[in-house]
Write an enzyme that holds these catalytic residues in place. Structure first.
Site, PDB file in Angstrom:
ATOM      1  N   ARG A  91       0.855  -1.181   0.000  1.00  8.42           N
ATOM      2  CA  ARG A  91       0.000   0.000   0.000  1.00  8.42           C
ATOM      3  C   ARG A  91       0.896   1.238   0.000  1.00  8.42           C
ATOM      4  O   ARG A  91       1.793   1.363   0.833  1.00  8.42           O
ATOM      5  CB  ARG A  91      -0.870   0.016   1.256  1.00  8.42           C
ATOM      6  N   HIS A 180      -7.905   7.251   0.365  1.00  5.90           N
ATOM      7  CA  HIS A 180      -8.788   6.094   0.606  1.00  5.90           C
ATOM      8  C   HIS A 180      -9.283   5.516  -0.727  1.00  5.90           C
ATOM      9  O   HIS A 180     -10.330   4.865  -0.779  1.00  5.90           O
ATOM     10  CB  HIS A 180     -10.046   6.471   1.414  1.00  5.90           C
ATOM     11  N   ARG A 241      -9.107  15.655  12.590  1.00  5.47           N
ATOM     12  CA  ARG A 241      -8.894  16.643  11.523  1.00  5.47           C
ATOM     13  C   ARG A 241     -10.134  17.519  11.363  1.00  5.47           C
ATOM     14  O   ARG A 241     -11.255  17.030  11.415  1.00  5.47           O
ATOM     15  CB  ARG A 241      -8.621  15.954  10.179  1.00  5.47           C
ATOM     16  N   ASP A 283     -12.646   9.237  19.220  1.00  4.02           N
ATOM     17  CA  ASP A 283     -13.379   7.998  18.936  1.00  4.02           C
ATOM     18  C   ASP A 283     -14.879   8.278  19.057  1.00  4.02           C
ATOM     19  O   ASP A 283     -15.361   8.682  20.119  1.00  4.02           O
ATOM     20  CB  ASP A 283     -12.953   6.906  19.922  1.00  4.02           C
ATOM     21  N   LEU A 284     -15.596   8.051  17.968  1.00  4.92           N
ATOM     22  CA  LEU A 284     -17.022   8.400  17.946  1.00  4.92           C
ATOM     23  C   LEU A 284     -17.841   7.644  18.981  1.00  4.92           C
ATOM     24  O   LEU A 284     -18.874   8.125  19.424  1.00  4.92           O
ATOM     25  CB  LEU A 284     -17.587   8.180  16.545  1.00  4.92           C
TER      26      LEU A 284
HETATM   27  P1  ADP Z   1      -8.870   4.272  10.574  1.00  2.49           P
HETATM   28  O1  ADP Z   1      -8.501   3.137   9.637  1.00  2.49           O
HETATM   29  O2  ADP Z   1      -9.177   5.563   9.881  1.00  2.49           O
HETATM   30  O3  ADP Z   1      -7.981   4.437  11.754  1.00  2.49           O
HETATM   31  P2  ADP Z   1     -11.249   2.686  11.159  1.00  2.49           P
HETATM   32  O4  ADP Z   1     -11.903   2.589   9.833  1.00  2.49           O
HETATM   33  O5  ADP Z   1     -10.644   1.479  11.746  1.00  2.49           O
HETATM   34  O6  ADP Z   1     -10.263   3.910  11.223  1.00  2.49           O
HETATM   35  O7  ADP Z   1     -12.337   3.257  12.177  1.00  2.49           O
HETATM   36  C1  ADP Z   1     -12.016   3.473  13.510  1.00  2.49           C
HETATM   37  C2  ADP Z   1     -13.094   4.322  14.145  1.00  2.49           C
HETATM   38  O8  ADP Z   1     -14.356   3.661  14.016  1.00  2.49           O
HETATM   39  C3  ADP Z   1     -12.930   4.524  15.635  1.00  2.49           C
HETATM   40  O9  ADP Z   1     -12.131   5.638  15.918  1.00  2.49           O
HETATM   41  C4  ADP Z   1     -14.373   4.772  16.087  1.00  2.49           C
HETATM   42  O10 ADP Z   1     -14.607   6.161  16.055  1.00  2.49           O
HETATM   43  C5  ADP Z   1     -15.222   4.150  15.022  1.00  2.49           C
HETATM   44  N1  ADP Z   1     -16.086   3.061  15.482  1.00  2.49           N
HETATM   45  C6  ADP Z   1     -15.839   1.735  15.506  1.00  2.49           C
HETATM   46  N2  ADP Z   1     -16.906   1.049  15.995  1.00  2.49           N
HETATM   47  C7  ADP Z   1     -17.846   1.970  16.282  1.00  2.49           C
HETATM   48  C8  ADP Z   1     -19.187   1.937  16.809  1.00  2.49           C
HETATM   49  N3  ADP Z   1     -19.770   0.793  17.144  1.00  2.49           N
HETATM   50  N4  ADP Z   1     -19.841   3.101  16.967  1.00  2.49           N
HETATM   51  C9  ADP Z   1     -19.267   4.259  16.628  1.00  2.49           C
HETATM   52  N5  ADP Z   1     -18.037   4.366  16.112  1.00  2.49           N
HETATM   53  C10 ADP Z   1     -17.332   3.255  15.949  1.00  2.49           C
END
Ligand code: ADP
Length: 397
Positions: A91, A180, A241, A283-284
């Protein structure tokens, strides 16, 4: 043929071994804290117990060497010898304007990856480090680069040019690239299959919502527009961001907070977004929980997040003149039920109607639109590794 998929970050190496006879994954793993004391390797041979190895790794070459040893280990390995690996796919975040497709890595390709260090300083240097480490250890097989920017190279100037003096494009390649791309490519192709139409005849809006987040509008097999731009900072509200803001805020805050350019870069990339606005977390899950227990700032942050997504859906609906489906993917898109529901609420004028009962699902490939919704709403777990493995296999064979 078996393909090794590699994704190197500044201090991490993610890998997968894929058997291309049936596209099954044989092993996945992650080396964390490369070059930092406390390196760990987490290796999961599919169907067997996970293995955790703690051993300091000074650099990516040492880390990769350990990965290769683990892959042929008698007890938890998945290969008899490294000769079973027919090719490696890497990648690479930025391919600039040079690559609209994956390529076999030559010295020329490495030069282009290096030329993009300037515009992707956090990603391309570790990506190249990983490639060189693998080439050193596996010099007898083809290595392939799969670029995050490649799919978006199908965009036209109407959407990739900024209204800046033209010479900054000519001199410094300041334009919109989008990221992406491998994920948008995978889920938009899957969406076409779910729609039962040729990809080239579909109008698709993809929402890759992870910690980093971007959207793409796809029509006629090409990307019409995407929300990330010159860098991944543009577009949606993300974990840390800011996404789109008035650029004058940058100069204003540099002066007020006494930041230099590099501090400002970090401020808008690492301290903003959901983290900065909510004051809770990037983290959402945490932000949703805080809002549910009455934290007002967390609720405002969520409202801004939804609003931005709705705005982009409207924008892309206009650019595509309607669409066949929305696709939710990545950590948030695949798992966050509430977020999907709020984003799709009150969009029936645009033909978007969600079945909220069907939407109560995580990480599954499914259509959650109502029967009478003009626009389908798909959840499609992304699989960037599979795209890398397929491209690598096709170029290597
Ligand atoms: P990246 O690859 O950009 O680091 P991911 O695609 O792995 O991110 O997504 C990670 C994010 O997904 C976490 O920071 C969190 O905010 C969100 N996330 C994962 N599971 C849940 C959920 N059940 N509800 C809300 N948000 C979630």
């Amino acid at each position: 043929m078996k393909v090794l998929v590699v994704n190197c970050g500044s201090s991490s190496i993610k890998y997968q071994v894929v058997d291309m006879t049936d596209e099954s994954v044989l092993a996945v793993g992650l080396v964390d804290r490369v070059g930092i004391p406390g390196t760990t390797l987490k290796h999961e041979p599919i169907g067997k117990d996970e293995v955790l190895i703690k051993k300091d790794m000074p650099d990516h070459t040492a880390g990769m060497k350990l990965v290769l040893e683990v892959l042929i280990n008698e007890e938890y390995g998945v290969l008899k010898s490294m000769d079973e690996i027919g090719a490696a796919g890497h990648r690479v975040v930025h391919g600039g304007e040079g690559f609209a497709e994956s390529v076999i890595i030559t010295d020329e390709v490495k030069k282009v990856i290096k030329d993009c260090f300037d515009i992707a300083p956090l990603h391309n240097p570790p990506n190249l480090m990983g490639i060189e480490a693998c080439q050193e250890l596996m010099s007898n097989i083809p290595h392939v680069a799969v670029f995050d920017t490649a799919f978006h190279q199908t965009m036209g100037p109407a959407n990739y040019m900024y209204a800046l003096p033209y010479e900054v494009y000519e001199k410094y390649r300041v334009r919109r690239y989008g990221f992406h791309g491998t994920s948008h490519f995978y889920v938009s192709h899957r969406a076409a299959e779910m729609l039962g139409k040729p990809f080239e005849e579909c109008k698709i809006i993809t929402l890759h919502l992870g910690n980093g987040a971007s959207m793409a509008a796809v029509k006629g097999g090409k990307v019409v527009d995407t929300s990330m731009g010159f860098t991944p900072l543009e577009g949606l509200v993300m974990g840390t961001r800011s996404g789109d803001i008035d650029p004058a805020i940058v100069f204003f805050l540099m002066e007020k907070l006494g930041m230099d350019a590099s501090e400002a870069n970090s401020y808008f990339n690492k301290k903003s977004g959901m983290l900065g606005l909510s004051g809770v977390s990037n983290d959402l899950r945490d932000v949703l929980e805080a809002a549910a227990s009455g934290n007002e700032r967390a609720q405002i942050a969520l409202d801004v997040y939804y609003n931005k997504l709705k705005g982009y859906i409207g924008n892309y609906m206009a650019k595509l003149n309607g669409c066949d489906c929305l696709v939710f993917t990545a950590g948030v898109g695949e798992n966050a039920i509430d977020i999907r529901e709020n984003v799709c609420a009150d969009l029936d004028y645009l033909g978007i109607k969600m079945d909220v009962a069907k939407n109560k699902v995580r990480g599954k490939e499914v259509d959650v639109a109502t029967e009478d919704s003009k626009v389908r709403i798909f959840i499609i777990p992304t699989n960037e590794e599979l795209v890398i493995a397929r491209d690598t296999y096709n170029l290597a064979k």
